[in-house]
Design an enzyme around this catalytic site. Structure first.
Site, PDB file in Angstrom:
ATOM      1  N   LYS A  55       0.156  -4.289  -4.834  1.00 61.46           N
ATOM      2  CA  LYS A  55       0.271  -3.609  -3.425  1.00 61.46           C
ATOM      3  C   LYS A  55      -0.965  -3.493  -2.475  1.00 61.46           C
ATOM      4  O   LYS A  55      -0.937  -3.872  -1.457  1.00 61.46           O
ATOM      5  CB  LYS A  55       0.908  -2.175  -3.832  1.00 61.46           C
ATOM      6  CG  LYS A  55       2.467  -2.383  -4.277  1.00 61.46           C
ATOM      7  CD  LYS A  55       2.745  -1.021  -4.612  1.00 61.46           C
ATOM      8  CE  LYS A  55       4.275  -1.403  -5.384  1.00 61.46           C
ATOM      9  NZ  LYS A  55       4.891  -0.200  -6.321  1.00 61.46           N
ATOM     10  N   GLN A  99       3.295   6.157  -7.342  1.00 61.70           N
ATOM     11  CA  GLN A  99       3.964   4.977  -8.200  1.00 61.70           C
ATOM     12  C   GLN A  99       4.715   5.821  -9.495  1.00 61.70           C
ATOM     13  O   GLN A  99       4.283   6.785  -9.928  1.00 61.70           O
ATOM     14  CB  GLN A  99       2.601   4.372  -8.775  1.00 61.70           C
ATOM     15  CG  GLN A  99       3.003   3.359  -9.756  1.00 61.70           C
ATOM     16  CD  GLN A  99       3.720   2.100  -9.017  1.00 61.70           C
ATOM     17  OE1 GLN A  99       3.494   1.774  -7.946  1.00 61.70           O
ATOM     18  NE2 GLN A  99       4.547   1.649  -9.639  1.00 61.70           N
ATOM     19  N   ASP A 122       8.885   4.117   0.771  1.00 55.90           N
ATOM     20  CA  ASP A 122       9.681   4.019  -0.558  1.00 55.90           C
ATOM     21  C   ASP A 122      11.186   4.128  -0.215  1.00 55.90           C
ATOM     22  O   ASP A 122      11.993   3.579  -0.538  1.00 55.90           O
ATOM     23  CB  ASP A 122       9.139   4.733  -1.678  1.00 55.90           C
ATOM     24  CG  ASP A 122       8.472   3.657  -2.643  1.00 55.90           C
ATOM     25  OD1 ASP A 122       8.760   2.644  -2.524  1.00 55.90           O
ATOM     26  OD2 ASP A 122       7.963   4.274  -3.553  1.00 55.90           O
TER      27      ASP A 122
END
Ligand code: NDP
Length: 294
Positions: A55, A99, A122
């Site tokens: 990422k 994460q 997200d």
């Protein structure tokens, strides 16, 4: 559907990254703002560290700033919450990503709820998911993997409206939101899960199949209606002595069989995975534009 190509390649991901990079540059030139993505990683799971570094790399490619906090496995929930609150307040951060999975002593729900909804790139915040599910409401962010699946269909000109779609899997992060998105696009959607009695028969009725199960090669060629479009979200490691790492990644769909029957199918790796990262960059850009009215 048979007119469409049978393979999706990394080409599309590169094209999307190019578009994002151009827009990042335009924003920087016009108002001097560079979008920023903050990633919080807890513990030493190798897989998670790999995702985080991918990422960060992707951010660099398109000119998005990335920030990282790496906490040890035995960090407290409060430490994670403190990092989130720092990024919530930081004007150079437009997207915050925690994460997953988190260590078992942490309350994932509590932590995800702490991310400011304006920076929830997200798209996992319950308010974002709630808006996704409701007619006439728009979420601020759509979760990246489901958004990537729909983007693939759009970019390849595959019609969704009025089609029968089967989503295999109903997780909060993939199955459920992708089913909601397909419904928003006027598909008729069935969801298959571990208690579904006749998954094969249901799947065979679908014009569009999205598999997000986490079971190696579960969807066989015989499950696919001739000409259907198949999106394989699964990422499953299987032993492979020929590989340096000792394993390779395969999907939830038996690619070898399904490609003979489907009109289009995404490969694993190289299909949905790169799209997920591209959509994270896209969400970060959307966020920066919204925050700065650009
Ligand atoms: P989860 O384990 O959270 O969910 C799996 C879903 O599949 C559940 O809803 C479960 O049903 C269902 N399921 C499990 N076994 C069966 C079965 N035998 N028959 C029918 N349904 C079944 O997984 P995720 O959604 O997080 O991930 C799914 C896959 O996608 C994984 O391989 C993951 O690695 C991959 N993934 C890929 C991403 C990408 O970027 N390409 C991003 C995220 C995930 P039930 O609800 O009844 O338990």
């Amino acid at each position: 559907l048979s007119a469409y190509s049978t393979r999706w390649k990394r080409k599309l991901q590169r094209q999307i990254r190019g578009e994002i990079a151009a827009e990042v540059l335009r924003m920087k030139d016009a108002i001097g703002i560079v979008p920023g993505l903050a990633v919080i990683l807890v513990g030493d799971r190798e897989e998670s560290a790999t995702y985080v570094s991918k990422k960060k790399e992707a951010c660099e490619v398109v000119g998005i700033n990335s920030f990282e906090v790496h906490l040890p496995e035995d960090a407290t929930e409060q430490e994670v919450l403190n990092s989130i609150s720092g990024f919530n307040e930081d004007p150079s951060v437009h997207g915050i990503l925690v994460q997953l999975p988190l260590p078992s002593h942490m309350d994932e729900q509590n932590i995800l709820n702490a991310v400011s909804i304006e920076k929830d790139v997200d798209g996992f915040h319950p308010l974002n998911i709630g808006c996704l599910a409701m007619r006439g409401r728009e979420p601020l962010f759509v979760p990246c993997t489901p958004k990537g699946c729909i983007e693939l269909l759009h970019r390849y000109g595959i019609p969704i409206k009025g089609k029968r779609a089967v989503v295999i899997g109903r997780s909060n992060i993939v199955g459920m939101p992708v089913a909601l998105l397909l419904q928003r696009e006027d598909a008729t959607v069935s969801i298959v899960h571990s208690r579904t009695k006749n998954p094969e028969e249901l799947t065979r009725q679908a014009d569009i199949v999205i598999a997000a199960v986490g079971q190696t090669n579960m969807v066989r060629g015989s499950w696919i209606k001739p000409g259907a479009v198949v999106i394989d979200v699964g990422i499953n490691p299987v032993e492979d002595k020929k590989k340096l790492s000792g394993f390779r990644l395969v999907g939830d769909v038996c690619y070898k069989e399904a490609k003979e029957i489907a009109s289009a199918i995404t490969p694993v790796p190289g299909g949905v995975g790169p799209m997920t990262i591209a959509m994270l960059l896209s969400n970060t850009l959307i966020s920066a534009k919204r925050i700065h009215n650009f």
